[in-house]
Write a protein that holds these residues in place. Structure first.
Motif, PDB file in Angstrom:
ATOM      1  N   SER A  16     -12.869  93.856  -4.400  1.00  0.00           N
ATOM      2  CA  SER A  16     -12.551  94.178  -5.800  1.00  0.00           C
ATOM      3  C   SER A  16     -13.131  93.120  -6.736  1.00  0.00           C
ATOM      4  O   SER A  16     -13.626  93.441  -7.826  1.00  0.00           O
ATOM      5  CB  SER A  16     -11.033  94.264  -5.995  1.00  0.00           C
ATOM      6  N   ASP A  39      -9.365 102.633  -3.768  1.00  0.00           N
ATOM      7  CA  ASP A  39      -8.308 101.917  -3.056  1.00  0.00           C
ATOM      8  C   ASP A  39      -6.964 102.210  -3.721  1.00  0.00           C
ATOM      9  O   ASP A  39      -6.788 101.915  -4.911  1.00  0.00           O
ATOM     10  CB  ASP A  39      -8.597 100.405  -3.120  1.00  0.00           C
ATOM     11  N   GLN A  41      -4.407 100.621  -3.721  1.00  0.00           N
ATOM     12  CA  GLN A  41      -3.822  99.412  -4.333  1.00  0.00           C
ATOM     13  C   GLN A  41      -4.145  99.339  -5.825  1.00  0.00           C
ATOM     14  O   GLN A  41      -3.421  98.723  -6.591  1.00  0.00           O
ATOM     15  CB  GLN A  41      -4.402  98.141  -3.688  1.00  0.00           C
ATOM     16  N   SER A  43      -6.553  97.789  -7.603  1.00  0.00           N
ATOM     17  CA  SER A  43      -6.924  96.504  -8.230  1.00  0.00           C
ATOM     18  C   SER A  43      -7.949  96.700  -9.340  1.00  0.00           C
ATOM     19  O   SER A  43      -7.829  96.130 -10.430  1.00  0.00           O
ATOM     20  CB  SER A  43      -7.527  95.551  -7.192  1.00  0.00           C
ATOM     21  N   ASP A  83     -15.163 100.601  -4.941  1.00  0.00           N
ATOM     22  CA  ASP A  83     -14.254  99.658  -4.278  1.00  0.00           C
ATOM     23  C   ASP A  83     -13.394 100.448  -3.293  1.00  0.00           C
ATOM     24  O   ASP A  83     -12.905 101.526  -3.629  1.00  0.00           O
ATOM     25  CB  ASP A  83     -13.369  99.001  -5.347  1.00  0.00           C
TER      26      ASP A  83
HETATM   27 MG   LIG Z   1      -9.406  95.135  -3.279  1.00  0.00          MG
END
Ligand SMILES: [Mg+2]
Ligand SMILES: Nc1ncnc2c1ncn2[C@@H]1O[C@H](COP(=O)(O)OP(=O)(O)OP(=O)(O)O)[C@@H](O)[C@H]1O
Length: 221
Positions: A16, A39, A41, A43, A83
């Protein structure tokens, strides 16, 4: 249009971070760029929200990747940076399937060297060009740090293409992300900014080499 997927099964290797700093560099150099945060997540999406600017369009998620890429191509995007999460599972495989080049960030350490193998296996199965980028490396002190030299030696033994430069461990690379910025925006001409620029030029050269092999049209830097 150059589709670059940032992948590594190893969490925290710098996927990221590199996408955000490179994206910011491309925006500053007026290269139309689409970021894709594949992703969960999130980020990259978080960084983009903090950034609050319109210069880097972002697509979130892995669904409809082919359609998203086709739309980006029609809209004139030159670069697409994707990413991905720290795994070698289906969503990452799908992103890699769409890649022209896979960048595998790797910290210089034994566990990190070992962990890149799964991602490389995936790239080889899908017949995709890939390169390891050594990230968060100890600063050069005249010559390369022994940890970096060791990691590079391991890559050479395993015949894994590895970028000759390094992205040094610099706290400001984290700090600028927290402000939604890239190192080139806060710290023009700094060593950190030079390293990101140098990585971008290396990516551009890679695409020229890919073009020479496949006939795909490269984008100039
Ligand atoms: Mg990452
Ligand atoms: N070159 C660097 N210098 C300083 N800090 C760095 C550098 N690269 C990454 N970091 C920091 O290391 C942490 C992990 O980086 P990052 O989130 O980019 O890794 P990742 O590969 O995307 O992780 P994940 O697999 O969990 O998505 C972050 O806090 C980031 O700011």
């Amino acid at each position: 249009m150059n589709v670059v997927v940032f992948a590594s099964r190893k969490g925290g290797s710098g996927k990221s971070t590199l996408v955000a700093h490179l994206g910011s560099y491309m925006a500053a150099n007026a290269r139309p760029t689409l970021l894709i945060d594949a992703d969960p997540q999130g980020s990259l999406a978080l960084w983009q929200r903090v950034r609050g600017a319109q210069d880097l369009p972002l697509h979130v998620g892995t669904k409809h990747l082919a359609a998203t890429l086709a739309k980006a191509r029609r809209a004139g995007a030159e670069w697409v940076l994707i990413d991905t999460p720290p795994s070698a599972e289906a969503p990452v495989a799908e992103a890699i399937w769409h890649a022209d080049l896979v960048v595998i960030p790797m910290r210089p350490g034994l566990f990190d060297v070992d962990a890149v193998q799964a991602t490389i296996q995936l790239c080889r199965e899908l017949k995709k060009p890939y390169a390891v980028v050594i990230n968060a490396a100890p600063a050069k002190n005249g010559s390369e740090d022994p940890m970096v030299a060791d990691a590079r030696g391991a890559m050479q033994t395993l015949e894994i293409p590895t970028w000759g430069g390094q992205i040094t461990h610099r706290p400001e690379l984290s700090l600028f992300l927290a402000h939604g910025a890239g190192v080139n925006e806060f710290s023009v001409g700094s060593a950190g900014s030079e390293e990101i620029g140098s990585l971008w030029r290396a990516l551009t050269r890679s695409f020229e080499a890919i073009e020479a092999m496949t006939g795909k049209q490269p984008q100039s830097a």
